[in-house]
Design a protein around this motif. Structure first.
Motif, PDB file in Angstrom:
ATOM      1  N   GLU A 133      65.099  70.683 -23.350  1.00  0.00           N
ATOM      2  CA  GLU A 133      64.075  71.438 -22.635  1.00  0.00           C
ATOM      3  C   GLU A 133      62.863  70.560 -22.375  1.00  0.00           C
ATOM      4  OE1 GLU A 133      63.292  75.319 -24.387  1.00  0.00           O
ATOM      5  OE2 GLU A 133      61.190  75.140 -23.802  1.00  0.00           O
ATOM      6  N   ALA A 134      62.298  70.697 -21.187  1.00  0.00           N
ATOM      7  CA  ALA A 134      61.107  69.915 -20.841  1.00  0.00           C
ATOM      8  C   ALA A 134      59.909  70.420 -21.628  1.00  0.00           C
ATOM      9  CB  ALA A 134      60.832  70.013 -19.335  1.00  0.00           C
ATOM     10  N   VAL A 135      59.156  69.499 -22.209  1.00  0.00           N
ATOM     11  CA  VAL A 135      57.949  69.853 -22.961  1.00  0.00           C
ATOM     12  C   VAL A 135      56.750  69.836 -22.025  1.00  0.00           C
ATOM     13  CG1 VAL A 135      56.396  69.116 -24.816  1.00  0.00           C
ATOM     14  CG2 VAL A 135      58.869  68.936 -25.109  1.00  0.00           C
ATOM     15  N   THR A 136      56.794  68.929 -21.078  1.00  0.00           N
ATOM     16  CA  THR A 136      55.725  68.776 -20.084  1.00  0.00           C
ATOM     17  C   THR A 136      56.399  68.687 -18.722  1.00  0.00           C
ATOM     18  OG1 THR A 136      55.879  66.375 -20.129  1.00  0.00           O
ATOM     19  CG2 THR A 136      54.404  67.396 -21.734  1.00  0.00           C
ATOM     20  N   PRO A 137      55.630  68.644 -17.644  1.00  0.00           N
ATOM     21  CA  PRO A 137      56.256  68.291 -16.368  1.00  0.00           C
ATOM     22  C   PRO A 137      57.030  66.999 -16.562  1.00  0.00           C
ATOM     23  CG  PRO A 137      54.000  68.976 -16.002  1.00  0.00           C
ATOM     24  CD  PRO A 137      54.204  68.962 -17.486  1.00  0.00           C
ATOM     25  N   LEU A 138      58.207  66.952 -15.948  1.00  0.00           N
ATOM     26  CA  LEU A 138      59.162  65.935 -16.358  1.00  0.00           C
ATOM     27  C   LEU A 138      59.863  65.321 -15.169  1.00  0.00           C
ATOM     28  CD1 LEU A 138      60.813  64.776 -18.833  1.00  0.00           C
ATOM     29  CD2 LEU A 138      62.408  66.645 -18.409  1.00  0.00           C
ATOM     30  N   ILE A 210      46.178  59.016 -30.019  1.00  0.00           N
ATOM     31  CA  ILE A 210      47.458  59.343 -29.405  1.00  0.00           C
ATOM     32  C   ILE A 210      47.459  60.787 -28.912  1.00  0.00           C
ATOM     33  CG2 ILE A 210      48.966  57.676 -30.521  1.00  0.00           C
ATOM     34  CD1 ILE A 210      49.526  59.768 -32.660  1.00  0.00           C
ATOM     35  N   PRO A 211      47.989  60.994 -27.718  1.00  0.00           N
ATOM     36  CA  PRO A 211      48.119  62.350 -27.175  1.00  0.00           C
ATOM     37  C   PRO A 211      49.340  63.052 -27.784  1.00  0.00           C
ATOM     38  CG  PRO A 211      48.951  60.754 -25.600  1.00  0.00           C
ATOM     39  CD  PRO A 211      48.485  59.979 -26.800  1.00  0.00           C
ATOM     40  N   LEU A 212      49.191  64.309 -28.126  1.00  0.00           N
ATOM     41  CA  LEU A 212      50.329  65.093 -28.602  1.00  0.00           C
ATOM     42  C   LEU A 212      50.871  65.919 -27.445  1.00  0.00           C
ATOM     43  CD1 LEU A 212      49.081  66.447 -32.054  1.00  0.00           C
ATOM     44  CD2 LEU A 212      50.518  64.457 -31.591  1.00  0.00           C
ATOM     45  N   ALA A 213      52.018  65.519 -26.929  1.00  0.00           N
ATOM     46  CA  ALA A 213      52.581  66.235 -25.785  1.00  0.00           C
ATOM     47  C   ALA A 213      53.058  67.625 -26.188  1.00  0.00           C
ATOM     48  CB  ALA A 213      53.737  65.432 -25.202  1.00  0.00           C
ATOM     49  N   MET A 214      53.427  67.769 -27.454  1.00  0.00           N
ATOM     50  CA  MET A 214      54.016  69.033 -27.921  1.00  0.00           C
ATOM     51  C   MET A 214      53.012  69.851 -28.727  1.00  0.00           C
ATOM     52  SD  MET A 214      54.286  66.416 -30.006  1.00  0.00           S
ATOM     53  CE  MET A 214      55.697  65.501 -29.391  1.00  0.00           C
ATOM     54  N   GLY A 215      53.268  71.139 -28.814  1.00  0.00           N
ATOM     55  CA  GLY A 215      52.391  72.029 -29.575  1.00  0.00           C
ATOM     56  C   GLY A 215      52.739  72.022 -31.051  1.00  0.00           C
ATOM     57  N   ARG A 216      51.938  72.756 -31.832  1.00  0.00           N
ATOM     58  CA  ARG A 216      52.150  72.812 -33.285  1.00  0.00           C
ATOM     59  C   ARG A 216      53.515  73.413 -33.643  1.00  0.00           C
ATOM     60  NH1 ARG A 216      48.308  70.150 -32.639  1.00  0.00           N
ATOM     61  NH2 ARG A 216      46.271  70.244 -33.667  1.00  0.00           N
ATOM     62  N   THR A 226      56.597  75.242 -41.148  1.00  0.00           N
ATOM     63  CA  THR A 226      56.099  76.319 -40.295  1.00  0.00           C
ATOM     64  C   THR A 226      54.840  75.833 -39.585  1.00  0.00           C
ATOM     65  OG1 THR A 226      54.756  77.197 -42.095  1.00  0.00           O
ATOM     66  CG2 THR A 226      56.965  78.129 -41.811  1.00  0.00           C
ATOM     67  N   VAL A 227      54.475  76.537 -38.520  1.00  0.00           N
ATOM     68  CA  VAL A 227      53.249  76.187 -37.796  1.00  0.00           C
ATOM     69  C   VAL A 227      52.059  76.139 -38.735  1.00  0.00           C
ATOM     70  CG1 VAL A 227      52.186  76.612 -35.582  1.00  0.00           C
ATOM     71  CG2 VAL A 227      54.065  78.071 -36.335  1.00  0.00           C
ATOM     72  N   GLU A 228      51.960  77.161 -39.574  1.00  0.00           N
ATOM     73  CA  GLU A 228      50.806  77.264 -40.463  1.00  0.00           C
ATOM     74  C   GLU A 228      50.684  76.044 -41.363  1.00  0.00           C
ATOM     75  OE1 GLU A 228      53.109  79.492 -39.928  1.00  0.00           O
ATOM     76  OE2 GLU A 228      52.408  81.563 -40.056  1.00  0.00           O
ATOM     77  N   THR A 229      51.788  75.623 -41.914  1.00  0.00           N
ATOM     78  CA  THR A 229      51.749  74.469 -42.810  1.00  0.00           C
ATOM     79  C   THR A 229      51.358  73.199 -42.058  1.00  0.00           C
ATOM     80  OG1 THR A 229      53.455  75.480 -44.174  1.00  0.00           O
ATOM     81  CG2 THR A 229      53.078  73.147 -44.486  1.00  0.00           C
ATOM     82  N   VAL A 230      51.900  73.050 -40.852  1.00  0.00           N
ATOM     83  CA  VAL A 230      51.539  71.876 -40.056  1.00  0.00           C
ATOM     84  C   VAL A 230      50.044  71.890 -39.774  1.00  0.00           C
ATOM     85  CG1 VAL A 230      51.774  70.784 -37.792  1.00  0.00           C
ATOM     86  CG2 VAL A 230      53.799  71.593 -39.003  1.00  0.00           C
ATOM     87  N   SER A 231      49.541  73.029 -39.345  1.00  0.00           N
ATOM     88  CA  SER A 231      48.117  73.144 -39.018  1.00  0.00           C
ATOM     89  C   SER A 231      47.253  72.847 -40.245  1.00  0.00           C
ATOM     90  CB  SER A 231      47.839  74.553 -38.509  1.00  0.00           C
ATOM     91  OG  SER A 231      46.483  74.695 -38.170  1.00  0.00           O
ATOM     92  N   ARG A 232      47.570  73.500 -41.340  1.00  0.00           N
ATOM     93  CA  ARG A 232      46.831  73.281 -42.585  1.00  0.00           C
ATOM     94  C   ARG A 232      46.852  71.818 -43.000  1.00  0.00           C
ATOM     95  NH1 ARG A 232      46.939  78.831 -44.442  1.00  0.00           N
ATOM     96  NH2 ARG A 232      49.159  79.239 -44.226  1.00  0.00           N
ATOM     97  N   ASN A 249      45.125  68.365 -29.152  1.00  0.00           N
ATOM     98  CA  ASN A 249      46.240  67.572 -28.651  1.00  0.00           C
ATOM     99  C   ASN A 249      46.002  66.067 -28.701  1.00  0.00           C
ATOM    100  OD1 ASN A 249      47.699  69.910 -28.045  1.00  0.00           O
ATOM    101  ND2 ASN A 249      46.577  70.143 -26.123  1.00  0.00           N
ATOM    102  N   HIS A 250      45.002  65.669 -29.449  1.00  0.00           N
ATOM    103  CA  HIS A 250      44.749  64.238 -29.583  1.00  0.00           C
ATOM    104  C   HIS A 250      44.458  63.904 -31.035  1.00  0.00           C
ATOM    105  CE1 HIS A 250      44.651  63.143 -25.294  1.00  0.00           C
ATOM    106  NE2 HIS A 250      44.293  64.409 -25.137  1.00  0.00           N
ATOM    107  N   VAL A 251      45.146  62.892 -31.527  1.00  0.00           N
ATOM    108  CA  VAL A 251      44.978  62.483 -32.918  1.00  0.00           C
ATOM    109  C   VAL A 251      44.536  61.028 -32.976  1.00  0.00           C
ATOM    110  CG1 VAL A 251      46.103  62.250 -35.158  1.00  0.00           C
ATOM    111  CG2 VAL A 251      46.822  64.039 -33.595  1.00  0.00           C
ATOM    112  N   ALA A 252      43.451  60.795 -33.669  1.00  0.00           N
ATOM    113  CA  ALA A 252      43.006  59.416 -33.904  1.00  0.00           C
ATOM    114  C   ALA A 252      43.342  59.042 -35.339  1.00  0.00           C
ATOM    115  CB  ALA A 252      41.507  59.307 -33.654  1.00  0.00           C
TER     116      ALA A 252
END
Lengths: 267, 267
Positions: A133-138, A210-216, A226-232, A249-252
Motif C-alpha cells: 500500500e502506498a504511504v505517500t503519493p507514489l 529525518i522526515p517520517l513518511a509514515m504515521g505513528r 501499539t501507537v500509544e507506546t510508540v508515542s510515549r 513528522n520530523h526527527v532530529a
DNA sequence: CGCAAGTTTGATGGTGCTCAACCATAGTGG
DNA sequence: CCACTATGGTTGAGCACCATCAAACTTGCG
C-alpha cells in the motif's frame, strides 16, 4: 493546482502527464505514466545509479524498457493484495510503500517500508504473501517477473542483481526478527529511527533531521508495539534529549551514539 | 561402535569413512566426508529430488561436484559466526541447524531452523549476518558462492534455483515477523508446531507424531518467548487436548484444525 | 468555526518475564 | 546396583512492561 475533481482526476489526465487506466489485475487505481522524463538508464525514471537497470548492457536496458511501466498512486492506494497472483516486481521511484500482513481478527503487521530506489514484490511462482500500500503519493517502476526470468537466460546479470537485492532484504529481516523477538519498546523505537537515519545517510541525504513518511500507527505496526507506546517512547526520548521532534513528522538525532546505545540496551 | 575416543575421533577417521581436517576459515570442527555414497544427482548425498543439483544438466552437476564438499558436525558445533566473511552456502543433508543473532548483553534470537533439504548461508558480498550452529549431528553439502556465481554465467538455472529458495525464505520471514510482532504466546507456539507438522507432511513424513530436534530454549529463542512460557503453553495445550507429548521431544497433533484455530486467534 | 484525523497523555490491568524451586532422565563412577 | 551429578523440562509466586481503554490536545480543512 493540486487536484480539483478528486477521484475522477486520477483516472484520466492530471498534472500535465498523459495517463491511461491500467489493465492489470489489482491495479485499478494506478495511473500509467507514459511520458519519458528522467536521467535514468532507460529514460523512464530519474533514479540514476539507484535504478534497477543501471549499469546493464544497452541491449538489456532496451529489453527492460519495453516491458517496464511507470505507475503512480495516491497515498492509501493498494498496489496489490495478499493472495493476488504475483506477476511483477516494483521499484520505488518516489514516495513510500508499506507492505503488511493481516490476521483474521484485524491485527496487522507491517513487514517492510520501501523508499526511493527500493525493490519489492519478489514472487516467482505463486501469490504475493502480503499487501502493498502506498504511504505517500507514489511513483513506481513495474517489471513483469516473467520477462525478467526470460531475460536472465541471456543476461545473467539481471538475475544476479535481483539476488543482490534479495540478499540485502534477507539480512534486513534477520535484524528485524531480532528486534521483534528480543528488543524492548525503547530499543525498538531507537533502532527504527536509527535505521531511517542510516538509510538517509547512505543515500546522501542529511542523516539528522529525518522526515517520517509514515504515521505513528504504521511505525507501531512495524515494530510490533501499539501507537500509544510508540508515542510515549518518542516523547520520552525527547525529554531525555536523545531526539528532537520539530514536528510530529520530523526527527532530529543530536547524538547518534547515544541513540545507538539505546537501541541495543548498552545504555 | 558409536564413538570410543571422544574428541580425537572427530579429527581423523571415524565410522568407517575417510575424513580429513577441513582447512576453510571457521571450519575447524568440520570433518570432510570424502566417500561417495548416495542416490543424489552428484553421488555425494542421498537427498534425491531435494538436492540442490537435482534436475540440472549433466555438465552443471559435474561442475558442482568438483567444488562441492560434504561436511559433518556434532551437535553444538558452530559452522560459521556472525561477521565471518561469507564464502559458501550450505545444504542440509541430514540433521538440523539453527541460525541466530546475539545482542551485546547475551539476548539471543534464533532466526531460522534448517532441516534435510534446506539451504542456508546466502551471502553475496560481505559477511554472514548470523551464526549457524548444529542442533543435532549434522551432514551438510557446502557450495562456494563464488563458483556458483561463475557457473550461473553459463547455467542460469543455477541462479534461478537459488532465487527460488530465497523467495521461499522471504515468504517464511514475512510469516515469522507477523508471529513475532503480533501473535500471543499461545498463537506463537501453536504456529510453530503446525509449521513443523506441515513441513513433515510436505516431505512425505507423518504429520502427526513429529520429533522436536531442538530443545525448549531454542524454541523459545525462535518464537520470541522464554523457556518457561513455552513449557507452560505446551502443557496447557496438552491439558486442553490440542496436542499430546509422548516424550518431551515428540508432539502429536490429534486435531490439526483445532491447533490451527489456536494459531491465529480464531479459537 | 466545527469537524476529522492523528498524536499525546493518563489510569488501569493483563500477559508474559523473572526468580526460584522442583522433577525427570541419562550418564558416571564408586 | 545405586548414589551422585548434570542437563533439560516443568511448575509456582510476584512483578514489570506494555496493552487497553479513555480522554484531551493539535493540526489541517471544509
Amino acid at each position: 493546482m493540486t487536484r480539483s475533481s478528486a477521484t475522477a482526476a486520477r483516472l484520466d489526465s492530471a498534472s500535465g502527464l498523459v495517463t491511461t487506466r491500467e489493465r492489470w489485475p489489482g491495479d485499478t487505481l494506478a495511473r500509467v505514466d507514459q511520458a519519458d522524463r528522467g536521467n535514468g538508464p532507460c529514460g523512464h525514471c530519474d533514479l540514476g545509479t539507484l535504478a534497477f537497470c543501471d549499469g546493464f548492457a544497452r541491449r538489456t536496458v532496451t529489453s527492460l524498457m519495453r516491458v517496464q511501466c511507470t505507475l503512480r498512486f495516491e497515498a492509501h492506494d493498494t498496489l496489490f493484495r495478499e493472495g493476488d497472483t504475483g506477476v511483477a516486481v516494483f521499484n520505488v521511484v518516489s514516495g513510500a510503500v508499506k507492505v503488511y500482513k493481516l490476521m483474521p481478527d484485524g491485527r496487522r503487521q507491517i513487514t517492510g517500508f520501501f523508499f526511493r530506489g527500493d525493490m519489492f514484490g519478489f514472487c516467482l511462482d505463486g501469490d504475493y504473501a502480503y499487501t502493498a500500500e502506498a504511504v505517500t503519493p507514489l511513483s513506481v517502476c513495474r517489471l513483469p517477473m516473467q520477462r525478467l526470468h526470460e531475460l536472465s537466460e541471456t543476461a545473467p546479470e539481471v538475475q544476479h542483481r535481483i539476488l543482490l537485492r534479495m540478499t540485502a532484504k534477507l539480512a534486513q529481516f534477520h535484524d528485524h526478527v531480532l528486534l521483534l523477538g528480543r528488543k524492548t519498546a525503547r530499543e525498538r523505537v531507537a533502532t527504527f529511527l536509527l535505521a531511517l537515519s542510516e538509510r538517509a545517510r547512505r543515500r546522501g541525504d542529511p542523516a539528522s533531521p529525518i522526515p517520517l513518511a509514515m504515521g505513528r500507527v504504521d511505525i507501531a505496526d512495524y515494530v510490533g508495539l501499539t501507537v500509544e507506546t510508540v508515542s510515549r517512547t518518542m516523547t520520552a526520548f525527547k525529554r531525555e534529549g536523545l531526539i528532537d521532534l520539530p514536528s510530529p513528522n520530523h526527527v532530529a538525532i543530536p547524538d547518534t551514539q547515544a541513540l545507538r546505545a539505546a537501541s541495543d540496551g548498552s545504555a
